[in-house]
Motif scaffolding. Structure first.
Motif, PDB file in Angstrom:
ATOM      1  N   HIS A   1       0.838  -1.195   0.000  1.00 40.65           N
ATOM      2  CA  HIS A   1       0.000   0.000   0.000  1.00 40.65           C
ATOM      3  C   HIS A   1       0.880   1.255   0.000  1.00 40.65           C
ATOM      4  O   HIS A   1       0.622   2.202  -0.755  1.00 40.65           O
ATOM      5  CB  HIS A   1      -0.927  -0.026   1.221  1.00 40.65           C
ATOM      6  CG  HIS A   1      -1.984   1.028   1.208  1.00 40.65           C
ATOM      7  ND1 HIS A   1      -3.078   0.989   0.377  1.00 40.65           N
ATOM      8  CD2 HIS A   1      -2.109   2.174   1.927  1.00 40.65           C
ATOM      9  CE1 HIS A   1      -3.829   2.046   0.582  1.00 40.65           C
ATOM     10  NE2 HIS A   1      -3.267   2.788   1.518  1.00 40.65           N
ATOM     11  N   GLU A   2       1.928   1.254   0.804  1.00 42.64           N
ATOM     12  CA  GLU A   2       2.836   2.402   0.862  1.00 42.64           C
ATOM     13  C   GLU A   2       3.587   2.577  -0.458  1.00 42.64           C
ATOM     14  O   GLU A   2       3.763   3.700  -0.934  1.00 42.64           O
ATOM     15  CB  GLU A   2       3.814   2.237   2.021  1.00 42.64           C
ATOM     16  CG  GLU A   2       3.153   2.384   3.379  1.00 42.64           C
ATOM     17  CD  GLU A   2       4.077   2.004   4.537  1.00 42.64           C
ATOM     18  OE1 GLU A   2       5.295   1.817   4.301  1.00 42.64           O
ATOM     19  OE2 GLU A   2       3.570   1.902   5.664  1.00 42.64           O
ATOM     20  N   GLU A   3       4.025   1.480  -1.070  1.00 44.31           N
ATOM     21  CA  GLU A   3       4.733   1.566  -2.351  1.00 44.31           C
ATOM     22  C   GLU A   3       3.803   2.061  -3.459  1.00 44.31           C
ATOM     23  O   GLU A   3       4.216   2.837  -4.324  1.00 44.31           O
ATOM     24  CB  GLU A   3       5.332   0.208  -2.711  1.00 44.31           C
ATOM     25  CG  GLU A   3       6.515  -0.155  -1.837  1.00 44.31           C
ATOM     26  CD  GLU A   3       6.991  -1.580  -2.025  1.00 44.31           C
ATOM     27  OE1 GLU A   3       6.549  -2.260  -2.981  1.00 44.31           O
ATOM     28  OE2 GLU A   3       7.812  -2.028  -1.199  1.00 44.31           O
ATOM     29  N   LEU A   4       2.544   1.621  -3.418  1.00 43.93           N
ATOM     30  CA  LEU A   4       1.570   2.110  -4.398  1.00 43.93           C
ATOM     31  C   LEU A   4       1.340   3.612  -4.224  1.00 43.93           C
ATOM     32  O   LEU A   4       1.221   4.342  -5.206  1.00 43.93           O
ATOM     33  CB  LEU A   4       0.250   1.348  -4.283  1.00 43.93           C
ATOM     34  CG  LEU A   4       0.252  -0.082  -4.804  1.00 43.93           C
ATOM     35  CD1 LEU A   4      -1.007  -0.818  -4.350  1.00 43.93           C
ATOM     36  CD2 LEU A   4       0.365  -0.095  -6.320  1.00 43.93           C
ATOM     37  N   ALA A   5       1.284   4.071  -2.965  1.00 38.85           N
ATOM     38  CA  ALA A   5       1.105   5.506  -2.707  1.00 38.85           C
ATOM     39  C   ALA A   5       2.295   6.299  -3.247  1.00 38.85           C
ATOM     40  O   ALA A   5       2.114   7.362  -3.852  1.00 38.85           O
ATOM     41  CB  ALA A   5       0.923   5.757  -1.212  1.00 38.85           C
ATOM     42  N   GLU A   6       3.508   5.765  -3.053  1.00 40.08           N
ATOM     43  CA  GLU A   6       4.693   6.438  -3.595  1.00 40.08           C
ATOM     44  C   GLU A   6       4.673   6.436  -5.124  1.00 40.08           C
ATOM     45  O   GLU A   6       5.024   7.436  -5.750  1.00 40.08           O
ATOM     46  CB  GLU A   6       5.962   5.765  -3.071  1.00 40.08           C
ATOM     47  CG  GLU A   6       6.203   6.018  -1.593  1.00 40.08           C
ATOM     48  CD  GLU A   6       7.396   5.245  -1.042  1.00 40.08           C
ATOM     49  OE1 GLU A   6       8.241   4.795  -1.840  1.00 40.08           O
ATOM     50  OE2 GLU A   6       7.472   5.107   0.189  1.00 40.08           O
ATOM     51  N   ALA A   7       4.251   5.314  -5.706  1.00 40.54           N
ATOM     52  CA  ALA A   7       4.153   5.242  -7.169  1.00 40.54           C
ATOM     53  C   ALA A   7       3.131   6.242  -7.688  1.00 40.54           C
ATOM     54  O   ALA A   7       3.359   6.905  -8.712  1.00 40.54           O
ATOM     55  CB  ALA A   7       3.776   3.823  -7.608  1.00 40.54           C
ATOM     56  N   LEU A   8       2.010   6.381  -6.977  1.00 40.68           N
ATOM     57  CA  LEU A   8       0.987   7.336  -7.393  1.00 40.68           C
ATOM     58  C   LEU A   8       1.529   8.760  -7.370  1.00 40.68           C
ATOM     59  O   LEU A   8       1.303   9.526  -8.306  1.00 40.68           O
ATOM     60  CB  LEU A   8      -0.259   7.218  -6.497  1.00 40.68           C
ATOM     61  CG  LEU A   8      -1.398   8.167  -6.837  1.00 40.68           C
ATOM     62  CD1 LEU A   8      -1.919   7.928  -8.254  1.00 40.68           C
ATOM     63  CD2 LEU A   8      -2.521   8.030  -5.818  1.00 40.68           C
ATOM     64  N   LEU A   9       2.258   9.103  -6.327  1.00 42.67           N
ATOM     65  CA  LEU A   9       2.838  10.447  -6.262  1.00 42.67           C
ATOM     66  C   LEU A   9       3.837  10.668  -7.387  1.00 42.67           C
ATOM     67  O   LEU A   9       3.887  11.747  -7.987  1.00 42.67           O
ATOM     68  CB  LEU A   9       3.503  10.688  -4.910  1.00 42.67           C
ATOM     69  CG  LEU A   9       2.556  10.896  -3.741  1.00 42.67           C
ATOM     70  CD1 LEU A   9       3.348  11.129  -2.459  1.00 42.67           C
ATOM     71  CD2 LEU A   9       1.623  12.060  -3.997  1.00 42.67           C
ATOM     72  N   GLY A  10       4.638   9.657  -7.692  1.00 41.24           N
ATOM     73  CA  GLY A  10       5.586   9.774  -8.797  1.00 41.24           C
ATOM     74  C   GLY A  10       4.875   9.955 -10.124  1.00 41.24           C
ATOM     75  O   GLY A  10       5.241  10.831 -10.923  1.00 41.24           O
ATOM     76  N   LEU A  11       3.852   9.145 -10.365  1.00 41.94           N
ATOM     77  CA  LEU A  11       3.082   9.282 -11.604  1.00 41.94           C
ATOM     78  C   LEU A  11       2.391  10.640 -11.675  1.00 41.94           C
ATOM     79  O   LEU A  11       2.361  11.272 -12.736  1.00 41.94           O
ATOM     80  CB  LEU A  11       2.033   8.164 -11.710  1.00 41.94           C
ATOM     81  CG  LEU A  11       2.555   6.770 -12.031  1.00 41.94           C
ATOM     82  CD1 LEU A  11       1.436   5.743 -11.882  1.00 41.94           C
ATOM     83  CD2 LEU A  11       3.150   6.720 -13.422  1.00 41.94           C
ATOM     84  N   ALA A  12       1.841  11.082 -10.548  1.00 40.16           N
ATOM     85  CA  ALA A  12       1.173  12.394 -10.527  1.00 40.16           C
ATOM     86  C   ALA A  12       2.172  13.507 -10.842  1.00 40.16           C
ATOM     87  O   ALA A  12       1.843  14.450 -11.573  1.00 40.16           O
ATOM     88  CB  ALA A  12       0.508  12.633  -9.177  1.00 40.16           C
ATOM     89  N   GLY A  13       3.378  13.396 -10.315  1.00 36.75           N
ATOM     90  CA  GLY A  13       4.410  14.388 -10.620  1.00 36.75           C
ATOM     91  C   GLY A  13       4.759  14.404 -12.098  1.00 36.75           C
ATOM     92  O   GLY A  13       4.884  15.471 -12.704  1.00 36.75           O
ATOM     93  N   VAL A  14       4.909  13.223 -12.691  1.00 36.55           N
ATOM     94  CA  VAL A  14       5.188  13.143 -14.128  1.00 36.55           C
ATOM     95  C   VAL A  14       4.008  13.703 -14.911  1.00 36.55           C
ATOM     96  O   VAL A  14       4.191  14.422 -15.904  1.00 36.55           O
ATOM     97  CB  VAL A  14       5.502  11.685 -14.544  1.00 36.55           C
ATOM     98  CG1 VAL A  14       5.570  11.549 -16.057  1.00 36.55           C
ATOM     99  CG2 VAL A  14       6.810  11.223 -13.903  1.00 36.55           C
ATOM    100  N   HIS A  15       2.782  13.390 -14.465  1.00 42.88           N
ATOM    101  CA  HIS A  15       1.573  13.890 -15.127  1.00 42.88           C
ATOM    102  C   HIS A  15       1.546  15.422 -15.142  1.00 42.88           C
ATOM    103  O   HIS A  15       1.319  16.040 -16.186  1.00 42.88           O
ATOM    104  CB  HIS A  15       0.342  13.331 -14.407  1.00 42.88           C
ATOM    105  CG  HIS A  15      -0.959  13.924 -14.811  1.00 42.88           C
ATOM    106  ND1 HIS A  15      -1.471  13.804 -16.081  1.00 42.88           N
ATOM    107  CD2 HIS A  15      -1.863  14.655 -14.115  1.00 42.88           C
ATOM    108  CE1 HIS A  15      -2.639  14.423 -16.139  1.00 42.88           C
ATOM    109  NE2 HIS A  15      -2.889  14.957 -14.968  1.00 42.88           N
TER     110      HIS A  15
END
Length: 183
Positions: free
Chosen positions: A140-154
């Protein structure tokens, strides 16, 4: 020149309907609240996560029944569309598209998938079968970090493409109207 809401300039197109815009900014709010304001484990964190998942599920339905540019068929990133888009970018042809470009579509689909995976992993942590499972908490924590990374790229890509295409993509997600300027 000011226009009435129903009047558009020749280079303007109505792209994002109210549902898409409310979905987008609602999801942004859910993610920002759960990441930066609400502490993990709080009941409100869970409910905001469920709200984000519900928004994504509603957007998926809207992707089949919504307005033209909201439908997946309008922007699904097929291999042919991706190749053509990348070839255009490499050749310096980068005119604005009315809806998502193929790379933007890939990003959108990735963001939707990660939000759903976050919702599922968060919910599973509340069940008897997975209560206290460390691997699930870590996922869950890794998915949250991945989401933030994707959102930043977005966000970075939206700003970059706004300059490349000479159209304000952020304003289009607020107003629903995209100005397609010739190069």
């Amino acid at each position: 020149m000011s226009t009435l809401p129903s009047e558009l300039e020749p280079d303007e197109v109505r792209v994002w309907d109210p549902f898409v815009r409310i979905f987008h900014w609602g999801l942004v709010a859910c993610i920002a609240l759960n990441e930066f304001v609400i502490d993990d484990g709080e009941r409100v964190h869970q409910w905001i996560g469920y709200a984000a998942s519900a928004l994504v599920l509603a957007r998926i339905v809207w992707g089949f029944v919504g307005t033209r540019h909201a439908r997946f068929s309008d922007f699904w990133p097929t291999p042919a569309r991706l190749r053509a888009h990348l070839a255009d970018l490499l050749a310096g042809r980068h005119g604005a598209q009315a809806g998502h470009n193929p790379l933007g579509a890939l990003m959108m689909l990735a963001l939707l998938a990660v939000v759903l995976a976050l919702g599922a992993s968060g919910w599973l942590q509340t069940t008897d079968a997975f209560w206290g499972e460390e691997w699930l908490q870590e996922l869950h924590e890794e998915l949250a970090e991945a989401l933030l990374g994707l959102a930043g790229v977005h966000v970075a890509a939206a700003l970059l493409m706004s300059g490349v295409e000479r159209t304000n993509l952020v304003a289009a997600m607020v107003s629903g109207i995209k100005r397609l300027r010739p190069h």
